[in-house]
Design a protein around this motif. Structure first.
Motif, PDB file in Angstrom:
ATOM      1  N   PRO A  47     -10.177  41.583  22.737  1.00  0.00           N
ATOM      2  CA  PRO A  47     -10.996  41.938  21.574  1.00  0.00           C
ATOM      3  C   PRO A  47     -12.492  41.991  21.882  1.00  0.00           C
ATOM      4  CG  PRO A  47      -9.325  40.332  20.964  1.00  0.00           C
ATOM      5  CD  PRO A  47      -9.283  40.447  22.454  1.00  0.00           C
ATOM      6  N   ARG A  48     -12.954  41.145  22.800  1.00  0.00           N
ATOM      7  CA  ARG A  48     -14.386  41.093  23.104  1.00  0.00           C
ATOM      8  C   ARG A  48     -14.848  42.312  23.917  1.00  0.00           C
ATOM      9  NH1 ARG A  48     -16.213  35.601  22.857  1.00  0.00           N
ATOM     10  NH2 ARG A  48     -18.193  36.224  23.773  1.00  0.00           N
ATOM     11  N   ASN A  49     -13.905  43.090  24.454  1.00  0.00           N
ATOM     12  CA  ASN A  49     -14.306  44.296  25.184  1.00  0.00           C
ATOM     13  C   ASN A  49     -15.145  45.221  24.299  1.00  0.00           C
ATOM     14  OD1 ASN A  49     -12.933  43.412  27.434  1.00  0.00           O
ATOM     15  ND2 ASN A  49     -11.200  44.812  27.197  1.00  0.00           N
ATOM     16  N   GLU A  50     -14.794  45.294  23.022  1.00  0.00           N
ATOM     17  CA  GLU A  50     -15.453  46.234  22.114  1.00  0.00           C
ATOM     18  C   GLU A  50     -16.887  45.824  21.790  1.00  0.00           C
ATOM     19  OE1 GLU A  50     -13.040  46.782  18.679  1.00  0.00           O
ATOM     20  OE2 GLU A  50     -11.294  47.484  19.812  1.00  0.00           O
ATOM     21  N   THR A  51     -17.194  44.551  21.917  1.00  0.00           N
ATOM     22  CA  THR A  51     -18.538  44.087  21.571  1.00  0.00           C
ATOM     23  C   THR A  51     -19.394  43.749  22.790  1.00  0.00           C
ATOM     24  OG1 THR A  51     -17.724  41.808  21.324  1.00  0.00           O
ATOM     25  CG2 THR A  51     -17.739  43.191  19.359  1.00  0.00           C
ATOM     26  N   ASP A  52     -18.793  43.778  23.987  1.00  0.00           N
ATOM     27  CA  ASP A  52     -19.548  43.531  25.212  1.00  0.00           C
ATOM     28  C   ASP A  52     -20.385  44.773  25.517  1.00  0.00           C
ATOM     29  OD1 ASP A  52     -20.245  43.398  28.055  1.00  0.00           O
ATOM     30  OD2 ASP A  52     -18.862  41.709  28.166  1.00  0.00           O
ATOM     31  N   ARG A  53     -21.692  44.624  25.584  1.00  0.00           N
ATOM     32  CA  ARG A  53     -22.589  45.788  25.666  1.00  0.00           C
ATOM     33  C   ARG A  53     -22.512  46.519  26.997  1.00  0.00           C
ATOM     34  NH1 ARG A  53     -27.234  44.535  28.403  1.00  0.00           N
ATOM     35  NH2 ARG A  53     -27.592  42.329  28.847  1.00  0.00           N
ATOM     36  N   ILE A  54     -21.975  45.890  28.051  1.00  0.00           N
ATOM     37  CA  ILE A  54     -21.896  46.605  29.330  1.00  0.00           C
ATOM     38  C   ILE A  54     -20.456  46.904  29.741  1.00  0.00           C
ATOM     39  CG2 ILE A  54     -24.059  45.574  30.107  1.00  0.00           C
ATOM     40  CD1 ILE A  54     -22.404  43.881  32.059  1.00  0.00           C
ATOM     41  N   PHE A  55     -19.489  46.577  28.895  1.00  0.00           N
ATOM     42  CA  PHE A  55     -18.087  46.868  29.213  1.00  0.00           C
ATOM     43  C   PHE A  55     -17.896  48.347  29.506  1.00  0.00           C
ATOM     44  CE2 PHE A  55     -14.066  48.510  27.456  1.00  0.00           C
ATOM     45  CZ  PHE A  55     -13.181  47.933  28.353  1.00  0.00           C
ATOM     46  N   ASN A  56     -17.116  48.641  30.552  1.00  0.00           N
ATOM     47  CA  ASN A  56     -16.815  50.021  30.932  1.00  0.00           C
ATOM     48  C   ASN A  56     -15.300  50.139  31.104  1.00  0.00           C
ATOM     49  OD1 ASN A  56     -16.430  52.522  32.159  1.00  0.00           O
ATOM     50  ND2 ASN A  56     -18.270  52.369  33.421  1.00  0.00           N
ATOM     51  N   PRO A  57     -14.635  50.967  30.295  1.00  0.00           N
ATOM     52  CA  PRO A  57     -13.168  51.081  30.402  1.00  0.00           C
ATOM     53  C   PRO A  57     -12.696  51.605  31.750  1.00  0.00           C
ATOM     54  CG  PRO A  57     -14.065  52.779  28.946  1.00  0.00           C
ATOM     55  CD  PRO A  57     -15.182  51.808  29.214  1.00  0.00           C
ATOM     56  N   LYS A  58     -13.585  52.254  32.510  1.00  0.00           N
ATOM     57  CA  LYS A  58     -13.198  52.725  33.846  1.00  0.00           C
ATOM     58  C   LYS A  58     -12.991  51.562  34.821  1.00  0.00           C
ATOM     59  CE  LYS A  58     -15.512  57.196  33.479  1.00  0.00           C
ATOM     60  NZ  LYS A  58     -16.537  58.100  34.081  1.00  0.00           N
ATOM     61  N   LEU A  59     -13.420  50.364  34.420  1.00  0.00           N
ATOM     62  CA  LEU A  59     -13.303  49.189  35.289  1.00  0.00           C
ATOM     63  C   LEU A  59     -12.208  48.237  34.822  1.00  0.00           C
ATOM     64  CD1 LEU A  59     -17.122  48.563  35.776  1.00  0.00           C
ATOM     65  CD2 LEU A  59     -15.525  49.546  37.442  1.00  0.00           C
TER      66      LEU A  59
END
Length: 206
Positions: free
Chosen positions: A173-185
């Motif tokens: 769930p925190r992926n959506e609010t993490d400002r540097i999260f990149n789904p390619k990683l």
């Protein structure tokens, strides 16, 4: 020539507080159907490398990198708590060729979301084999304010450029609010014999 990250030359580092750990972590063997090659796992190239050879995106190293980490492929220590985790995959060039003896320097928070910045708990570097395969035995990192669970890594071909990036877990769930999260990683996750396995193939610009 770029600096190496195997501990011979410092890059950056910062010291903060240290948190000790609780209950013991029990090692669990991988499933028998996994094919072992030289102590590493046989993995197929990812579509990213097999098709478009797109370089792995870089990300900030953050404030918690420590140089001169020990060479080891097992971060699990006596008294450490947390869910067992394998991080494994291969290192390729943008041409899709395996990168033998690539250097990978990993670090991450403990199960409580704390970094050991006085020592080397949950820190270390290792080398890929001749086919670019690597495998790290560790624990699943916890969350801390502002960040989703993640694993830091620096990857370097022999005498090559250093890729600094972070790996993430799907369905967090925190992926959506993490400002540097990149789904390619995002790692490809699965569970075998109660052990989480995160697979990721790095593609380096040589």
């Amino acid at each position: 020539m770029p600096e190496r990250i195997d501990g011979s030359t410092p890059i950056v580092g910062r010291s903060l507080s240290r948190r000790h750990f609780g209950s013991a972590l029990l090692a669990t063997p991988l499933a028998a159907e996994v094919i072992a090659l030289g102590g590493l796992l046989a993995l197929s190239p990812t579509p990213a490398c097999g098709e478009d050879h797109a370089p792995t995106p870089s990300q900030t190293e953050g404030p918690f990198f420590t140089p001169k980490s020990p060479e080891r492929a097992d971060f699990v220590e006596e008294g450490m708590k947390g869910d067992p985790l394998w991080v494994e995959g291969r290192v390729f060039s943008t041409e899709g060729a395996p990168v033998p003896k690539a250097l990978l320097d990993f670090w991450h928070a403990d199960a409580d979301g704390n970094y050991d910045n006085e020592g080397f708990r949950c820190r270390g570097h290792l080398f890929a084999d001749e086919e670019g395969r690597f495998r790290l035995k560790t624990i699943r990192p916890g969350m801390y304010p502002g960040r989703t669970p993640h694993v830091h890594v620096k990857v370097q071909a022999p005498h090559g450029k250093i890729l600094t990036t972070q790996l993430y877990f799907p369905n967090e769930p925190r992926n959506e609010t993490d400002r540097i999260f990149n789904p390619k990683l995002l790692m490809r996750m699965k569970e075998e014999d109660l052990v989480l396995k995160g697979e990721f193939d790095f593609v380096l610009v040589m």
